[in-house]
Design a protein around this motif. Structure first.
Motif, short mmCIF file in Angstrom:
data_model
loop_
_atom_site.label_atom_id
_atom_site.label_comp_id
_atom_site.label_asym_id
_atom_site.label_seq_id
_atom_site.Cartn_x
_atom_site.Cartn_y
_atom_site.Cartn_z
N LYS A 53 0.85 -1.18 0.00
CA LYS A 53 0.00 0.00 0.00
C LYS A 53 0.89 1.24 0.00
N VAL A 54 0.60 2.15 -0.91
CA VAL A 54 1.45 3.33 -1.09
C VAL A 54 0.62 4.60 -0.90
N ARG A 55 1.19 5.56 -0.19
CA ARG A 55 0.56 6.88 -0.03
C ARG A 55 1.44 7.91 -0.71
N TYR A 56 0.89 8.57 -1.72
CA TYR A 56 1.66 9.56 -2.47
C TYR A 56 1.53 10.94 -1.83
N HIS A 57 2.60 11.70 -1.92
CA HIS A 57 2.64 13.04 -1.34
C HIS A 57 3.07 14.03 -2.42
N SER A 58 2.16 14.91 -2.76
CA SER A 58 2.50 15.98 -3.71
C SER A 58 1.93 17.33 -3.27
N TYR A 59 1.30 17.34 -2.08
CA TYR A 59 0.68 18.57 -1.59
C TYR A 59 1.70 19.66 -1.33
#
Length: 393
Positions: free
Chosen positions: A109-115
Motif C-alpha cells: 500500500k502506497v501513499r503519495y505526497h504531492s501537496y
C-alpha cells in the motif's frame, strides 16, 4: 533578514488598520476572520516560501547515477511516497524511517505526497477567502457609518458647536430614514452566515488537500502525549513525513528501463506540520466563536427583549420603559444601525443621541414631567395671582 522584512511589513499593515480613525462596521468575531485569520494565513505563506529558514525544501539521495539537481527537481515536481503499513515499526531495525522501507510495486500500500508543492498557494488562497466576507459587507455598507458619524466619531466628547450640529444632523437622518435599513441589516447578517460557512468550508478544503487527514489531525496529536513512549508514533510524521521515497526511471546503456530508488528529505514539512496543527486549533476556535456570533444575531433579530437588554446594559441608556418604547418604534435594521453607531461614539454622546431621538419620536418617557418644570421655573407675581384664583375656584 528578508523573511523578517516581509513579516514586519505584514504586521505594520495590520497595525495601521487598527490605528487609523476608521468607522467600526462589524464586531470582533467578524474582524477575527478578515484581519487576524487572513494575517495568519499570509504569514504562514511567507514562512513556507522562505528558503533561508530551512534551506532546500527537498533533498534526495541516490546511488550517484543521476545528478542531484535532476532528482531533486523531478521528485519535487512529481511526487514522493511512503508506505503507511510501515508506520509505527522500529526505526533502524525494521524500517529506515517512519513509512520508509523496501517494497514491491503493486503489492504494498502506497501513499503519495504531492501537496507540498501547493502549500503556499493554498495558504494564500485561503487568506483571500477569509477576506471575501468583509469585502462583500464593505461594498454593501458603502461607507454609511463613516459618513453619518463624521464629526462625532471617536471616544472624546467635544462641546463645540460644530459637533453639536453634527449630532443634530445625525438624529435627523435617523428620523428621516426610519424603517429603511432592513436591507442594509440583511447584508450584514448574510455576511455573518458567510463567515461561519467559510471557516467550515476551509476545514473541508484542507481535509481534502491533505488526503482526508485534517479533521482527525489535532485529536491524534493530543492523544500522542498519553501514549507509551516506546509504542507511539508521531501522527504529524504520518501526515507530513520528513523522509519519503521517490522512483526515477531512465534508459540504461542497452536501452532497458532502469528504476532508481531515492530517499528524499522534505525539510519543508517541519514547518508544514506546525502550521497545520495551529490552523486546526484556530479554525475550531473560530468556528465556535462564529457560531455564537450567529446565534447572537439570530436572537437580536427574533427577540425584541434582547435588543432592549443591549441598549440598557451595554449602552447604559434610559429606563426599561423608554427602551421598550424605542424598540417598538424601530425595526431590526434601525437597531443594527444604532448598534454600530454606539460602537463608534462615546457612550455619553451616544446616550444623548438616543435621548434626542426618543424625544423627536414623541416617546415621552424621558421628557421632564410638569411638576419638575414648575419647580425649575421662576414664578412671577402675575403667576402667583393666577394660581391663587385657580386654587379658590
Amino acid at each position: 533578514m528578508a523573511i523578517l522584512a516581509l513579516l514586519s511589513a505584514l504586521a505594520g499593515f495590520i497595525k495601521v488598520r487598527y490605528l487609523v480613525d476608521k468607522a467600526n462596521i462589524d464586531n470582533f468575531v467578524f474582524r477575527a476572520h478578515y484581519r487576524l485569520t487572513t494575517a495568519i494565513l499570509f504569514a504562514c505563506c511567507i514562512l513556507v516560501t522562505a528558503s533561508n529558514l530551512i534551506g532546500d525544501p527537498i533533498s534526495c539521495i541516490t546511488d550517484g547515477a543521476i545528478p542531484e539537481h535532476v532528482i531533486n527537481t523531478f521528485c519535487w515536481i512529481t511526487h514522493t511516497f511512503t508506505l503507511p503499513d510501515e508506520l509505527g515499526k522500529g526505526i533502524g531495525t525494521h524500517v529506515a524511517h517512519p513509512g520508509v522501507s523496501s517494497y514491491v510495486d503493486k503489492q504494498n500500500k502506497v501513499r503519495y505526497h504531492s501537496y507540498y508543492q501547493w502549500v503556499p498557494f493554498m495558504l494564500f488562497f485561503q487568506g483571500i477567502l477569509f477576506y471575501v466576507p468583509h469585502w462583500l459587507w464593505k461594498n454593501w455598507e458603502e461607507g454609511k457609518i463613516r459618513l453619518i458619524t463624521d464629526g462625532v466619531r471617536g471616544t472624546t466628547i467635544g462641546h463645540t458647536e460644530e459637533r453639536q450640529n453634527r449630532q443634530k444632523q445625525l438624529v435627523q437622518y435617523l428620523i428621516d430614514t426610519l424603517h429603511m435599513h432592513n436591507v442594509y441589516a440583511s447584508g450584514y447578517f448574510l455576511c455573518e452566515i458567510f463567515n461561519l460557512l467559510n471557516v467550515i468550508g476551509n476545514m473541508f478544503l484542507i481535509d481534502s488537500f491533505l488526503g482526508g487527514e485534517f479533521f482527525t489531525y489535532g485529536t491524534k496529536v493530543l492523544e500522542l502525549s498519553n501514549m507509551d513512549q516506546e509504542n507511539r508514533y508521531d501522527p504529524m510524521v504520518a501526515v507530513f513525513p520528513r523522509v519519503t521515497k521517490c522512483t526515477f526511471h531512465k534508459f540504461g546503456p542497452s536501452g532497458t528501463i532502469q528504476a532508481h530508488d531515492a530517499l528524499c528529505v522534505l525539510a519543508l514539512n517541519i514547518l508544514n506540520e506546525k502550521i497545520y496543527i495551529f490552523l486546526w486549533f484556530w479554525f475550531i476556535m473560530l468556528t465556535i466563536m462564529s457560531g455564537f456570533a450567529l446565534a447572537y444575531s439570530i436572537a437580536v433579530i427574533t427577540l425584541p427583549s434582547i435588543r432592549e437588554t443591549i441598549l440598557i446594559r451595554r449602552f447604559k441608556f434610559g429606563t426599561p420603559q423608554t427602551v421598550s418604547a424605542l424598540i417598538r418604534k424601530t425595526q431590526v435594521g434601525d437597531f443594527l444601525l444604532l448598534h454600530l453607531l454606539g460602537q463608534n461614539m462615546n457612550m455619553l454622546q451616544f446616550t444623548d443621541v438616543l435621548n434626542e431621538l426618543s424625544e423627536r419620536l414623541h416617546l415621552g418617557n424621558n421628557l421632564p414631567t410638569a411638576p419638575s418644570t414648575l419647580e425649575l421655573s421662576p414664578i412671577y407675581p402675575s403667576d402667583k395671582l393666577r394660581l391663587h384664583k385657580e386654587t379658590e375656584a
